[in-house]
Design a protein around this motif. Structure first.
Motif, mmCIF file in Angstrom:
data_model
loop_
_atom_site.group_PDB
_atom_site.id
_atom_site.type_symbol
_atom_site.label_atom_id
_atom_site.label_comp_id
_atom_site.label_asym_id
_atom_site.label_seq_id
_atom_site.Cartn_x
_atom_site.Cartn_y
_atom_site.Cartn_z
ATOM 1 N N ALA A 1 61.755 84.299 43.410
ATOM 2 C CA ALA A 1 61.910 85.755 43.318
ATOM 3 C C ALA A 1 60.823 86.469 44.113
ATOM 4 C CB ALA A 1 61.879 86.203 41.864
ATOM 5 N N ALA A 2 59.648 85.824 44.222
ATOM 6 C CA ALA A 2 58.522 86.408 44.960
ATOM 7 C C ALA A 2 58.496 85.994 46.424
ATOM 8 C CB ALA A 2 57.205 86.011 44.291
ATOM 9 N N GLY A 3 59.420 85.111 46.823
ATOM 10 C CA GLY A 3 59.452 84.668 48.214
ATOM 11 C C GLY A 3 58.432 83.602 48.546
ATOM 12 N N ALA A 4 57.942 82.894 47.542
ATOM 13 C CA ALA A 4 56.930 81.852 47.762
ATOM 14 C C ALA A 4 57.576 80.547 48.234
ATOM 15 C CB ALA A 4 56.153 81.622 46.474
ATOM 16 N N ALA A 5 56.736 79.610 48.659
ATOM 17 C CA ALA A 5 57.198 78.283 49.083
ATOM 18 C C ALA A 5 57.078 77.310 47.918
ATOM 19 C CB ALA A 5 56.366 77.795 50.264
ATOM 20 N N ILE A 6 58.082 76.446 47.752
ATOM 21 C CA ILE A 6 58.100 75.459 46.672
ATOM 22 C C ILE A 6 58.155 74.069 47.292
ATOM 23 C CG2 ILE A 6 59.333 74.611 44.640
ATOM 24 C CD1 ILE A 6 60.528 77.414 44.305
ATOM 25 N N GLY A 7 57.091 73.303 47.111
ATOM 26 C CA GLY A 7 57.048 71.932 47.608
ATOM 27 C C GLY A 7 57.253 70.959 46.460
ATOM 28 N N TYR A 8 58.138 69.973 46.643
ATOM 29 C CA TYR A 8 58.501 69.073 45.548
ATOM 30 C C TYR A 8 57.697 67.777 45.596
ATOM 31 C CZ TYR A 8 62.266 72.207 44.356
ATOM 32 O OH TYR A 8 62.969 73.310 43.947
ATOM 33 N N GLY A 9 57.348 67.306 44.397
ATOM 34 C CA GLY A 9 56.637 66.039 44.253
ATOM 35 C C GLY A 9 57.098 65.351 42.994
ATOM 36 N N SER A 10 56.272 64.457 42.478
ATOM 37 C CA SER A 10 56.593 63.791 41.214
ATOM 38 C C SER A 10 55.297 63.444 40.492
ATOM 39 C CB SER A 10 57.416 62.517 41.459
ATOM 40 O OG SER A 10 56.578 61.414 41.729
ATOM 41 N N PRO A 11 55.349 63.259 39.159
ATOM 42 C CA PRO A 11 54.133 62.895 38.426
ATOM 43 C C PRO A 11 53.516 61.589 38.914
ATOM 44 C CG PRO A 11 55.849 63.608 36.908
ATOM 45 C CD PRO A 11 56.498 63.475 38.249
ATOM 46 N N LEU A 12 54.328 60.699 39.498
ATOM 47 C CA LEU A 12 53.830 59.397 39.940
ATOM 48 C C LEU A 12 53.234 59.428 41.340
ATOM 49 C CD1 LEU A 12 56.696 57.081 38.596
ATOM 50 C CD2 LEU A 12 54.525 57.671 37.507
ATOM 51 N N THR A 13 53.391 60.564 42.051
ATOM 52 C CA THR A 13 52.840 60.678 43.407
ATOM 53 C C THR A 13 51.984 61.942 43.548
ATOM 54 O OG1 THR A 13 54.822 61.853 44.188
ATOM 55 C CG2 THR A 13 54.809 59.457 44.404
ATOM 56 N N LEU A 14 51.560 62.501 42.443
ATOM 57 C CA LEU A 14 50.928 63.822 42.432
ATOM 58 C C LEU A 14 49.607 63.856 43.194
ATOM 59 C CD1 LEU A 14 51.621 66.572 41.160
ATOM 60 C CD2 LEU A 14 50.162 65.949 39.231
ATOM 61 N N THR A 15 48.736 62.883 42.970
ATOM 62 C CA THR A 15 47.414 62.864 43.605
ATOM 63 C C THR A 15 47.236 61.586 44.414
ATOM 64 O OG1 THR A 15 46.281 61.726 41.784
ATOM 65 C CG2 THR A 15 46.515 64.125 41.607
ATOM 66 N N ASP A 16 46.118 61.521 45.134
ATOM 67 C CA ASP A 16 45.842 60.335 45.956
ATOM 68 C C ASP A 16 45.693 59.071 45.122
ATOM 69 O OD1 ASP A 16 45.798 62.237 47.910
ATOM 70 O OD2 ASP A 16 43.668 62.039 48.399
ATOM 71 N N THR A 17 45.360 59.233 43.847
ATOM 72 C CA THR A 17 45.156 58.068 42.977
ATOM 73 C C THR A 17 46.321 57.844 42.008
ATOM 74 O OG1 THR A 17 43.911 59.435 41.411
ATOM 75 C CG2 THR A 17 42.645 58.267 43.105
ATOM 76 N N SER A 18 47.425 58.575 42.178
ATOM 77 C CA SER A 18 48.584 58.382 41.301
ATOM 78 C C SER A 18 49.149 56.983 41.462
ATOM 79 C CB SER A 18 49.665 59.424 41.599
ATOM 80 O OG SER A 18 49.238 60.713 41.215
ATOM 81 N N SER A 19 49.805 56.512 40.406
ATOM 82 C CA SER A 19 50.182 55.089 40.319
ATOM 83 C C SER A 19 51.120 54.622 41.418
ATOM 84 C CB SER A 19 50.824 54.817 38.955
ATOM 85 O OG SER A 19 52.003 55.591 38.788
ATOM 86 N N LYS A 20 51.922 55.514 41.972
ATOM 87 C CA LYS A 20 52.923 55.083 42.953
ATOM 88 C C LYS A 20 52.466 55.282 44.397
ATOM 89 C CE LYS A 20 57.977 55.166 43.228
ATOM 90 N NZ LYS A 20 59.216 55.861 42.784
#
Length: 697
Positions: free
Chosen positions: A316-335
């Motif tokens: 609604a605000a015209g922002a950008a939405i980038g998709y990820g997952s809980p298993l790839t969220l950070t550099d140290t995520s499990s996947k």
């Protein structure tokens, strides 16, 4: 020692210059509202507006019209982003366990104009595929751009969408699809196998549309008597045979959202377009300066109202939405393959949503890394942390101004880079957030944690903390979309006339209150009420109290009250929220047997914390499960729980006398927690019945 002088000089200078400066506490503005109908109680609403807000802007009174407006207004802007899968591989640990690891590339973006065309084509494709007006569609998928596009496509045909968690068990899945008589299922390729395997039990399903993944579906699946089509094929059909849109009205049912359910089979909550749009209006009014430069990291289930409302507010605000997952969220995520970037590092979001369990893991991960490095790194972190803590909590002897900037450069900048380094605010919802975790995120990531309170039945609308409010343990004042009323709960001893803080069951009224439960009038009549003025109210079952500034604090839960043998009452949820602050606790379920005078607990243990203690205490063990069974380990964790309980003034009977340490995480897939990571008490009690029984022997 030289490094300490570099740090301590600006500390002393800053403290001297600032003297007794204190951080101002932001006063929330909420007013008592007397002219409302329904049950007698104490009612408040947000004072920033003369009346309840219902739409984010003129003409946007349905999700379909809001989407169309945004796509036209921001046509060339980035909208939906996904990462390219570069490599998928399997790694084997020393104990023989196999782990999937992925290497992901940069984000590729779809603009608002492109997204609108895809949604329009898919809407026409549904018609070409034979989906009739009045038939229901189900979306059964992990969060991804096609989920949102499919939803908006259905709205352009005024179709009601049934949303189902990807983690839902087979029985609950069949129940949800059968009860709503879904004729078309839209799923990802991972869930496609479940649908195919359950084909014989899905009598109303005629069509299955699946979202392609390059390396998941190796051959075309088939289901006798049913049409199976690729998502891209349906878009192509629509492009070739465009159909005129059939736009919904505000009162039309947009979504039947099946909750994962903490007890029994899931219930379908009926949400009108008006309900969801009202929540979007309320959130928009609560988050400051939402605009096209914001970037949102989407990874929570879109089948949960928290994420659906969040993403809708962002587009609604015209922002950008980038998709990820809980298993790839950070550099140290499990996947994530070691040495490659997680989603947050690559995307560098400005806004995120999270459930408390995920924030707890982020906190534990930072602490583990700091403790592992030890030495001067740990000492600097502790000094910086407690200086900033003193400043936030109003002490004159805290890190302000130049000193705060110094700590940011020396200590916190690297920590903040774990989430991309640009996060300006986070929203926490779905369950209570511990004060320790909230404060940790405030300090280490330098951003406010906006705690929200709401339910599926209120489209996530309820309360939202002021962006500048740094207090913990509260969930803010009512959002601009609804009234919040406290009514007496005599059995629990809570009254809205209590002084100095009025207490009672929280009842929410306003345009965001949903239409009830699908095909469950008895339950609807139990918790939904329509007053003499026509306003709908939802009785939450949660107990809250108003602070002087209008903020609400959740203090109890009617369903979680258990009476012990000698007449003492225990609020299970309240005690669990307190004990979760222990560094050893990944998850915890308190259990109270009314035939005994004490309570016990099952504790899912933080592996890093317990193994760190074992190393320091020279405790030998063969594997983590063996460590969890050690008497010394049980005593250590119980001692930690007891200490935290006493510090938080729990009664003696509220602190568990005996505990069982669990080595395996409770996940939605195991059926022990919901998709929002809330406890499924009955499932846990049944699964660990013998363990609970033995704790009372």
């Amino acid at each position: 020692m030289g490094a300490f002088f570099v740090v301590l000089v600006p500390v002393v200078v800053t403290t001297y210059l600032l003297g007794e400066r204190k951080k101002k506490r932001i006063k929330q503005q909420a007013v008592t509202v007397e002219n409302v109908g329904g049950e007698k109680g104490l009612t408040k609403r947000n004072a920033r507006f003369d009346k309840l807000v219902e739409t984010p802007r003129e003409g946007a009174d349905t999700l379909a019209s809001l989407f169309e407006q945004s796509c036209a207004q921001h046509s060339g802007n980035r909208f939906l982003g996904t990462r390219v899968l570069l490599k998928r591989e399997t790694e084997v640990s020393e104990d023989g366990r196999k782990f999937e690891k992925v290497t992901l590339g940069q984000y590729e973006w779809t603009t608002y104009a492109q997204a609108f065309l895809r949604a329009s084509d898919f809407a026409s494709g549904l018609v070409a595929l034979g989906h009739g007006q009045g038939e229901r569609v189900a979306i059964f998928s992990e969060t991804r751009p096609e989920w949102l596009l499919a939803l908006q496509a259905c709205f352009r045909r005024n179709l009601t969408v049934v949303t189902i968690y990807a983690s839902l068990g087979e029985d609950a899945l069949v129940h949800s699809l059968s009860e709503t008589e879904v004729s078309t299922v839209i799923c990802d390729s991972k869930q496609l196998k479940k649908i195919v395997d359950l084909s014989d039990k899905l009598g109303t399903v005629k069509r299955v549309i699946y979202m392609e993944d390059d390396d998941t579906v190796t051959s075309e699946p088939s289901m006798e008597g049913k049409v199976i089509a690729r998502f891209s094929h349906v878009e192509k059909l629509g492009k070739q045979s465009p159909a005129q849109p059939d736009m919904p009205r505000p009162s039309d049912i947009a979504v039947i959202m099946y909750t994962s359910g903490s007890t029994g089979m899931p219930k379908g909550v009926m949400m009108s377009h008006k309900n969801i749009v009202a929540t979007i209006a309320g959130v928009t009014a609560s988050v400051p300066k939402l605009n096209t430069s914001d970037v949102y990291l989407a990874y929570l289930p879109l089948a949960h109202i928290l994420e659906l409302a969040g993403e809708s507010t962002l587009f609604a605000a015209g922002a950008a939405i980038g998709y990820g997952s809980p298993l790839t969220l950070t550099d140290t995520s499990s996947k994530i393959k070691f040495g490659t970037k997680g989603d947050a590092t690559e995307l560098q979001p400005t806004l995120m949503s999270a459930v408390p369990a995920i924030l707890d893991r982020v906190r534990d991960g930072v602490r583990k890394k700091v403790n592992t490095k030890g030495g001067i790194t740990k000492k600097l972190f502790e000094l910086a942390y407690y200086r900033r803590l003193a400043a936030i909590e109003g002490s004159w002897f805290g890190a302000w101004g130049l000193e705060a900037m110094l700590w940011n450069v020396l200590v916190f900048r690297k920590i903040r880079s774990a989430l991309g380094g640009r996060v300006r605010g986070m929203l926490s919802g779905g369950a209570p957030l511990s004060g320790d975790t909230q404060r940790f995120m405030n300090i280490c990531f330098g951003c406010p944690i906006g705690q929200g309170y709401g339910l599926t039945e209120t489209c996530a609308g309820g309360t939202f903390s002021n962006w500048e409010d740094m207090t913990v343990g509260r969930v803010g004042p009512p959002v601009a979309v609804c009234y919040l009323k406290l009514v007496n709960w005599d059995e629990g001893g809570y009254k809205y006339t209590d002084a100095p803080m009025p207490r009672g069951e929280i009842v929410i009224g306003g345009p965001n209150v949903t239409m009830g439960y699908f095909k469950n009038q008895a339950k609807t009549d139990e918790v939904y009420k329509v007053d003499e003025k026509g306003m709908r109210w939802f009785y939450t079952g949660d107990i809250g109290r108003f602070h002087e500034d209008g903020c609400i604090e959740i203090i109890d839960r009617k369903k979680d009250i258990v009476k012990l043998q000698h007449g003492e009452y225990i609020s299970l949820g309240k005690v669990e929220a307190v004990l979760s602050a222990s560094l050893y606790v990944e998850n915890i379920m308190l259990h109270a047997d009314p035939f005994h005078s004490y309570c016990v607990a099952l504790v899912v243990v933080s592996q890093s914390a317990l193994e760190g203690w074992a190393q320091d205490a020279n405790v030998d063990y063969s594997d983590f499960a063996d460590l969890c069974s050690k008497t010394q380990a049980i005593k250590e964790v119980l001692s930690s729980l007891t200490k935290i309980g006493k510090e938080n003034r729990l009664e003696k009977f509220e602190i568990p006398m005996k505990i069982k340490l669990m080595s395996e995480l409770w996940t939605p897939e195991s059926g022990l927690v919901t998709a929002a990571l809330k406890l499924k008490r009955e499932n846990i009690r049944k699964t660990f019945a013998e363990d609970l029984k033995s704790l009372y022997q």
